[in-house]
Design an enzyme around this catalytic site. Structure first.
Site, PDB file in Angstrom:
ATOM      1  N   ASP A 240       0.863  -1.182   0.000  1.00 21.04           N
ATOM      2  CA  ASP A 240       0.000   0.000   0.000  1.00 21.04           C
ATOM      3  C   ASP A 240       0.904   1.238   0.000  1.00 21.04           C
ATOM      4  O   ASP A 240       2.133   1.125  -0.101  1.00 21.04           O
ATOM      5  CB  ASP A 240      -1.024  -0.049   1.152  1.00 21.04           C
ATOM      6  CG  ASP A 240      -0.420   0.209   2.521  1.00 21.04           C
ATOM      7  OD1 ASP A 240       0.811   0.360   2.624  1.00 21.04           O
ATOM      8  OD2 ASP A 240      -1.184   0.256   3.504  1.00 21.04           O
TER       9      ASP A 240
ATOM     10  N   CYS B 174       3.163  -3.314   3.993  1.00 18.45           N
ATOM     11  CA  CYS B 174       2.373  -2.125   4.317  1.00 18.45           C
ATOM     12  C   CYS B 174       3.091  -1.429   5.474  1.00 18.45           C
ATOM     13  O   CYS B 174       4.286  -1.660   5.677  1.00 18.45           O
ATOM     14  CB  CYS B 174       0.925  -2.488   4.639  1.00 18.45           C
ATOM     15  SG  CYS B 174       0.666  -3.563   6.062  1.00 18.45           S
TER      16      CYS B 174
ATOM     17  N   THR C 241       2.784  -1.777   8.748  1.00 22.05           N
ATOM     18  CA  THR C 241       3.177  -2.731   9.795  1.00 22.05           C
ATOM     19  C   THR C 241       3.337  -4.165   9.280  1.00 22.05           C
ATOM     20  O   THR C 241       3.917  -5.001   9.980  1.00 22.05           O
ATOM     21  CB  THR C 241       2.093  -2.787  10.885  1.00 22.05           C
ATOM     22  OG1 THR C 241       0.858  -3.180  10.259  1.00 22.05           O
ATOM     23  CG2 THR C 241       1.905  -1.429  11.556  1.00 22.05           C
TER      24      THR C 241
ATOM     25  N   HIS D  83       8.094 -24.878   9.029  1.00 18.51           N
ATOM     26  CA  HIS D  83       7.033 -25.520   9.811  1.00 18.51           C
ATOM     27  C   HIS D  83       5.622 -25.177   9.340  1.00 18.51           C
ATOM     28  O   HIS D  83       4.731 -26.007   9.462  1.00 18.51           O
ATOM     29  CB  HIS D  83       7.163 -25.129  11.294  1.00 18.51           C
ATOM     30  CG  HIS D  83       8.316 -25.805  11.971  1.00 18.51           C
ATOM     31  ND1 HIS D  83       8.525 -25.744  13.332  1.00 18.51           N
ATOM     32  CD2 HIS D  83       9.336 -26.562  11.464  1.00 18.51           C
ATOM     33  CE1 HIS D  83       9.619 -26.440  13.641  1.00 18.51           C
ATOM     34  NE2 HIS D  83      10.137 -26.934  12.530  1.00 18.51           N
TER      35      HIS D  83
ATOM     36  N   HIS E 157       4.825 -31.658  10.266  1.00 15.29           N
ATOM     37  CA  HIS E 157       4.342 -30.293   9.994  1.00 15.29           C
ATOM     38  C   HIS E 157       3.274 -30.294   8.898  1.00 15.29           C
ATOM     39  O   HIS E 157       2.392 -29.445   8.885  1.00 15.29           O
ATOM     40  CB  HIS E 157       5.511 -29.386   9.625  1.00 15.29           C
ATOM     41  CG  HIS E 157       6.542 -29.341  10.711  1.00 15.29           C
ATOM     42  ND1 HIS E 157       6.283 -28.799  11.945  1.00 15.29           N
ATOM     43  CD2 HIS E 157       7.806 -29.832  10.764  1.00 15.29           C
ATOM     44  CE1 HIS E 157       7.355 -28.929  12.709  1.00 15.29           C
ATOM     45  NE2 HIS E 157       8.296 -29.568  12.026  1.00 15.29           N
TER      46      HIS E 157
HETATM   47  C1  RB5 Z   1      -1.776   2.754   6.359  1.00 13.62           C
HETATM   48  O1  RB5 Z   1      -1.711   3.976   7.024  1.00 13.62           O
HETATM   49  C2  RB5 Z   1      -1.568   1.620   7.347  1.00 13.62           C
HETATM   50  O2  RB5 Z   1      -2.692   1.493   8.153  1.00 13.62           O
HETATM   51  C3  RB5 Z   1      -1.269   0.327   6.628  1.00 13.62           C
HETATM   52  O3  RB5 Z   1      -0.144   0.477   5.832  1.00 13.62           O
HETATM   53  C4  RB5 Z   1      -0.977  -0.901   7.482  1.00 13.62           C
HETATM   54  O4  RB5 Z   1       0.013  -0.631   8.427  1.00 13.62           O
HETATM   55  C5  RB5 Z   1      -2.118  -1.581   8.062  1.00 13.62           C
HETATM   56  O5  RB5 Z   1      -1.982  -2.619   8.706  1.00 13.62           O
END
Ligand code: RB5
Length: 154
Positions: free
Chosen positions: A7, A63, A65, A96, A131
């Site tokens: 994203d 993304c 996180t 695994h 596994h």
């Molecule tokens: C975008 O701001 C952010 O929410 C997205 O990149 C991600 O971290 C969501 O899990």
């Protein structure tokens, strides 16, 4: 073939991964975004469909996180997506869990580590054996959860 997507929060990391794959002559499909703001589930769906339909063997989703991408990807039948921020988890989610999608967060880890995780993810084989039985149970959970939905109609 690797399917890759991000994203707007992880365009830099995706571009670094693409350059890394280019250096290694690993083919990839880039499913966006190129920079415009987007909703991560839409990109997760595009990347995972390439795996489900057999165009790509594995996927990489990034993304902010890595978490949103993984939650979305794991809703798709046949996808085992893992958020990884370290070498050990990345190696063992292949050995695994037979993870077929690696998720990472540009706001969480540095580019150098992320590229190392990409290498580990692509180079580590699933161990199978006991596994496989456990991965099969994950597949059964998917089927059960679909049955639960059907039952509500009766
Ligand atoms: C975008 O701001 C952010 O929410 C997205 O990149 C991600 O971290 C969501 O899990």
């Amino acid at each position: 073939m690797i399917a890759i997507g991000c994203d707007h929060a992880a365009v830099n990391l995706k571009n670094a991964i693409k350059a890394h794959l280019d250096e290694k002559n690993i083919l990839y499909l880039d499913l966006g975004t190129d920079g415009e703001a987007c909703d991560y589930p839409d990109i997760a769906e595009k990347v995972c469909n390439e795996i489900i339909y057999g165009t790509a063997e594995k996927g990489i989703l990034v993304c902010g996180t890595g978490v949103g991408m993984s939650i979305a990807a794991n809703k798709i039948k046949g996808i085992r997506a893992a958020v990884c921020n370290d070498c050990f988890s990345t190696r063992y989610t292949r050995k695994h869990n037979d993870a077929n999608v690696l998720c990472m967060g540009e706001r969480v880890i540095g580019t150098g580590l992320a590229l190392e995780l990409v290498d580990i993810f692509l180079e580590t084989e699933f161990e199978g054996g006991r596994h496989q039985r456990r991965v099969d149970k994950i597949t059964e959970l998917e089927a059960k959860s679909m049955l639960d939905g059907d039952e509500e109609e009766f």
